[in-house]
Enzyme design. Structure first.
Site, PDB file in Angstrom:
ATOM      1  N   PHE A   1       3.405   2.612  57.584  1.00 17.25           N
ATOM      2  CA  PHE A   1       2.900   3.953  57.290  1.00 17.25           C
ATOM      3  C   PHE A   1       3.060   4.224  55.794  1.00 17.25           C
ATOM      4  CE2 PHE A   1       5.492   3.991  61.267  1.00 17.25           C
ATOM      5  CZ  PHE A   1       4.439   3.660  62.107  1.00 17.25           C
TER       6      PHE A   1
ATOM      7  N   ASP B   1       3.603   5.780  52.651  1.00 18.10           N
ATOM      8  CA  ASP B   1       4.012   7.100  52.144  1.00 18.10           C
ATOM      9  C   ASP B   1       4.742   6.970  50.811  1.00 18.10           C
ATOM     10  OD1 ASP B   1       6.454   6.085  52.936  1.00 18.10           O
ATOM     11  OD2 ASP B   1       6.909   7.654  54.382  1.00 18.10           O
TER      12      ASP B   1
ATOM     13  N   ASP C   1       8.775  -1.144  58.939  1.00 12.72           N
ATOM     14  CA  ASP C   1       8.640   0.130  58.225  1.00 12.72           C
ATOM     15  C   ASP C   1       9.870   1.005  58.453  1.00 12.72           C
ATOM     16  OD1 ASP C   1       7.881   3.175  58.378  1.00 12.72           O
ATOM     17  OD2 ASP C   1       6.296   2.298  57.146  1.00 12.72           O
TER      18      ASP C   1
END
Length: 318
Positions: A224, A226, A293
Site C-alpha cells: 500500500f 503511502d 508491507d
C-alpha cells in the site's frame, strides 16, 4: 479475460520504475534489508496481526465490516497541520463510536455525515482532522453509493466479490470515486489503488481470512503505497532519491500529488516490495506483499524518529 486491477498495479508501477528519473531501487541494499526482515518476520509475529487494542475487531460480527470501511474511507493524509492526528488515534476514536452506537456506520447514516458528525466522532481531539470537508464528502459518497448500488449494505458488495480480492478492488473502485487512486505518468495511466487494497487486506486481517475476509487470492494484493514505507525503504538505502528530490523531501517541501517524482516514489515502493517478497520466498519465507508491507510499516513507525522525513503530499489517496 476478467479485469485484473491488481495486475494493472504491478504492470504499471514496474513501467514507472523502468523510466524513473528521480527514484531508483538499490538491489544490494534490498538484499541486506531482506536479511533483517527474515529475523523480524520470525521474531515479531504480532506485526502480522490485525487484532490490536485500537481496532474494533469482532470476527463474529458483520459490524466489523462497516468499521473497516469507515476507517479506510478516511485513512489518508495525517501529517498536515494537526500533530494529534495519526492512524492509531483515528482508529481508536472510530472504535469507540461504533461501540457506543452500532448503527453509526450504516449506509444511510454515512450518506448524511456532516462536519458536526466528525466533531462528535473525534471530540477528544484538540482539532478536527485535516481535509475535513473531503473526509465528509468521501464518507457521504460511500454511504450514498452503497444505498444506490448495494441496497445500503457493504456485505452485498463483499459477497459480489465472490472471495476474490482482485474483484473486490474492482467493485470498490467502480462504486466509490474516492478510491480511484491512479495517476498519469509520461502519458500512461498508472494504478496504485492504495485504500481499496488496504480495505481488502483489513477485512482479511479482521476476519482471519474467513467469513467476510475470505479472499482466495489475497497474495495478489500489492503493498500500500503511502508515506511510512517509502520513508523506511529510503532510510535503509533501498529507495534512492536524486539530489533534487532528496533536498525537496528533506526540506519538507510539498511533493505535489500526480507530479512525476510523487508517482516514482510510490511506484518504487510497490516494485521494491515485490522484489523483497521474491527474495524472501527464495529464503523459504512465504509472505504476501500485504504481510511485507505490514512488517515494513510497523518497523517504520518504530524507527520514524531516526529516519529522514517522509515525503509530504496533499492527497486523498494516502
Amino acid at each position: 479475460p476478467p479485469m485484473d486491477p491488481l495486475g494493472d498495479v504491478r504492470r504499471t508501477t514496474s513501467l514507472v520504475v523502468s523510466q524513473a528519473q528521480d527514484v531508483r531501487i538499490n538491489d544490494s541494499a534490498l538484499s541486506v534489508l531482506c536479511d533483517d526482515l527474515y529475523s523480524e518476520a520470525s521474531l515479531n509475529k504480532h506485526f502480522l496481526s490485525w487484532a490490536t487494542p485500537y481496532h474494533f475487531c469482532d470476527p463474529s460480527s458483520s459490524l466489523t465490516t462497516n468499521y473497516v470501511l469507515v476507517v479506510d474511507t478516511i485513512n489518508f493524509c495525517f501529517w498536515r497541520e494537526a500533530p494529534d492526528w495519526d492512524y492509531v488515534p483515528m482508529a481508536t476514536a472510530l472504535k469507540k463510536v461504533l461501540e457506543n452506537d452500532p448503527h453509526a456506520f450504516d449506509a444511510d447514516r454515512l450518506s448524511n455525515v456532516t462536519e458536526q458528525t466528525l466533531s462528535e466522532w473525534f471530540n477528544g481531539f484538540n482539532e478536527l482532522p485535516p481535509s475535513r470537508q473531503e473526509r465528509v464528502r468521501l464518507l457521504r459518497e460511500v454511504g450514498s453509493s452503497l444505498l444506490d448500488l448495494y441496497q445500503g449494505s457493504f456485505l452485498n458488495l463483499i459477497s459480489a466479490a465472490r472471495k476474490s480480492a482482485s474483484r473486490f478492488v474492482q467493485l470498490v473502485t467502480a462504486a466509490f470515486p474516492g478510491f480511484r487512486d491512479h495517476a498519469i505518468y509520461k502519458g500512461n495511466q498508472i494504478f496504485f489503488y492504495k485504500r481499496a487494497q488496504i480495505l481488502a487486506a483489513d477485512l482479511w486481517g479482521a476476519y482471519n481470512g474467513e467469513k467476510y475476509g475470505e479472499f482466495e487470492d489475497i497474495g495478489h494484493l500489492t503493498m500500500f503505497a503511502d508515506y511510512r514505507v517509502p520513508q523506511m525503504l529510503r532510510g535503509h538505502g533501498v529507495l534512492v532519491y536524486s539530489e533534487r528530490l532528496a533536498s525537496r523531501v528533506d526540506g519538507l517541501m510539498e511533493i505535489v500529488s500526480g507530479e512525476p517524482a510523487e508517482i516514482e516514489i510510490r511506484a518504487g515502493c510497490v516494485e521494491a516490495v515485490e522484489r523483497i517478497r521474491r527474495v524472501l520466498t527464495q529464503k523459504g519465507i512465504l509472505l504476501t506483499s500485504v504481510q511485507v508491507d505490514w512488517i515494513l510499516w510497523n518497523l517504520g513507525e518504530n524507527q520514524q524518529k531516526e529516519l529522514a522525513p517522509h515525503h509530504h503530499t496533499l492527497t486523498i489517496f494516502y
